[in-house]
Design an enzyme around this catalytic site. Structure first.
Site, PDB file in Angstrom:
ATOM      1  N   LYS A  63       0.808  -1.130  -0.124  1.00 53.25           N
ATOM      2  CA  LYS A  63       0.089  -0.077   0.135  1.00 53.25           C
ATOM      3  C   LYS A  63       0.973   1.334  -0.038  1.00 53.25           C
ATOM      4  CE  LYS A  63      -1.210   1.365   3.951  1.00 53.25           C
ATOM      5  NZ  LYS A  63      -0.517   2.661   4.093  1.00 53.25           N
ATOM      6  N   ALA A 101       7.117  -0.604   7.892  1.00 50.58           N
ATOM      7  CA  ALA A 101       7.698   0.095   6.886  1.00 50.58           C
ATOM      8  C   ALA A 101       6.590   1.327   6.323  1.00 50.58           C
ATOM      9  CB  ALA A 101       8.161  -0.880   5.716  1.00 50.58           C
ATOM     10  N   GLY A 105       1.802  -5.933   6.812  1.00 53.64           N
ATOM     11  CA  GLY A 105       1.125  -6.731   7.470  1.00 53.64           C
ATOM     12  C   GLY A 105      -0.524  -6.672   7.307  1.00 53.64           C
ATOM     13  N   ASP A 156      -5.792  -0.420   8.279  1.00 51.82           N
ATOM     14  CA  ASP A 156      -5.460  -0.407   6.944  1.00 51.82           C
ATOM     15  C   ASP A 156      -5.926  -1.555   6.158  1.00 51.82           C
ATOM     16  OD1 ASP A 156      -4.135   2.103   6.654  1.00 51.82           O
ATOM     17  OD2 ASP A 156      -2.293   1.330   7.313  1.00 51.82           O
TER      18      ASP A 156
END
Length: 304
Positions: free
Chosen positions: A18, A106, A111, A145
């Site tokens: 993403k 990051a 995840g 997310d």
């Protein structure tokens, strides 16, 4: 890295990175969560989730960055599997394998993408067809997310990640993702953030070219870049290095960092930039891939 040979009856899903092309922090709720306005796209850089029929539920992990994770019960992949099984009234039976390539903590939703890929893979393996709105609600229970990663296409993300609206059509472009192999935990970045809040500034026009997209993005920002750079000053070096590459139209940090992206108009420029960067900063993680836009179709229940 151990070689993985999927069985004939396995299901394979890509967990794509993403990328927050913009990120404005628009407020803070009483429970401590922040409201955001973000233009989100995806990159071809990805982890791979393999689901095979089995008795019981298990998870194995391999790949270049797998050593940074563990397969304990609170792993988002196992949580996603159990939540989906519970919601659908299905036994949580599957042998799951994650090939982990994306860097950890990051700013590119690794995840969350893995959790979303688990929901997609097991829906196929178990032949579950929950309504999309219900799947997105389930995804939100796993993390802020995960819904956007489940959609996997360009959206404007608002609220705490639970309000998604289709982004305008985006032009062909390439992203060079770079991470200095420094983990930057998201809670630390929000805690280090200073000052007030930004107004929402969603992209409403459809840029005709990568150059036009870059110009539109320059009129917007990532509000988390400044606190992340104070936590990890190497982010400044990453941004300078990207900006100096021939053909780089824009260099910016994604999410809460430390991954940054360079925006390019074509694959040749992006690949050349990656090759140059690997010569000068061989210890950094880098991946040049097509920007995945393809405006998403989002249920009305999830729209702002």
């Amino acid at each position: 890295m151990t070689a993985v040979f999927p069985a004939a009856d396995s299901v394979i899903e890509a967990a794509c990175a993403k990328v927050n092309l913009t990120l404005h922090v628009t407020g803070r709720r009483a429970n401590g969560y922040h409201d955001l306005d973000s233009l989100v796209v995806f990159s071809g850089a990805h982890d791979t989730l393999i689901a095979c029929p089995a008795e019981g539920l298990s998870l194995a992990m391999t790949g270049p960055t797998a050593a940074l994770l563990d397969a304990e019960d609170d792993n988002i992949i196992l949580r996603a599997a159990r939540r989906l099984a519970e919601r659908a009234g299905h036994r949580p039976d599957a042998r799951l394998t994650l090939i982990k390539r994306l860097p950890v903590a990051a700013g590119i939703g690794g995840g969350s993408a893995d959790g979303a890929a688990t929901l997609r893979a097991l829906s196929r393996l178990w032949k579950i067809a929950l309504p999309q709105a219900e799947m997105l609600t389930l995804a939100a229970e796993l993390g802020a997310d995960v819904p956007v990663c489940l959609v996997g296409k360009a959206v404007t993300m608002a609220g705490i990640g639970d309000h998604l609206t289709p982004a305008p059509p985006l032009p062909e472009a390439w992203l060079l993702l770079v991470n200095p192999r420094r983990a930057v935990p998201t809670p630390q970045v929000f805690k280090a953030r200073q000052g007030g809040f930004s107004a929402a500034n969603p992209l409403t026009e459809s840029p005709a070219s990568a150059q036009a997209l870059a110009e539109a993005l320059k009129r917007r920002t990532n509000d988390l870049a400044e606190p992340a750079r104070r936590i990890e000053p190497v982010i400044d070096e990453v941004l300078r290095t990207l900006a100096a590459l021939p053909g780089c139209l824009l260099a910016r940090m994604s999410g809460s960092g430390a991954t940054c992206f360079g925006l390019f108009a074509d694959q040749t420029s992006a690949d050349f930039g990656m090759a140059s960067l690997r010569e000068t900063h061989g210890s950094w993680w880098a991946s040049a891939d097509r920007l995945i836009g393809d405006t998403a179709r989002v249920p009305a229940a999830l729209a702002v």
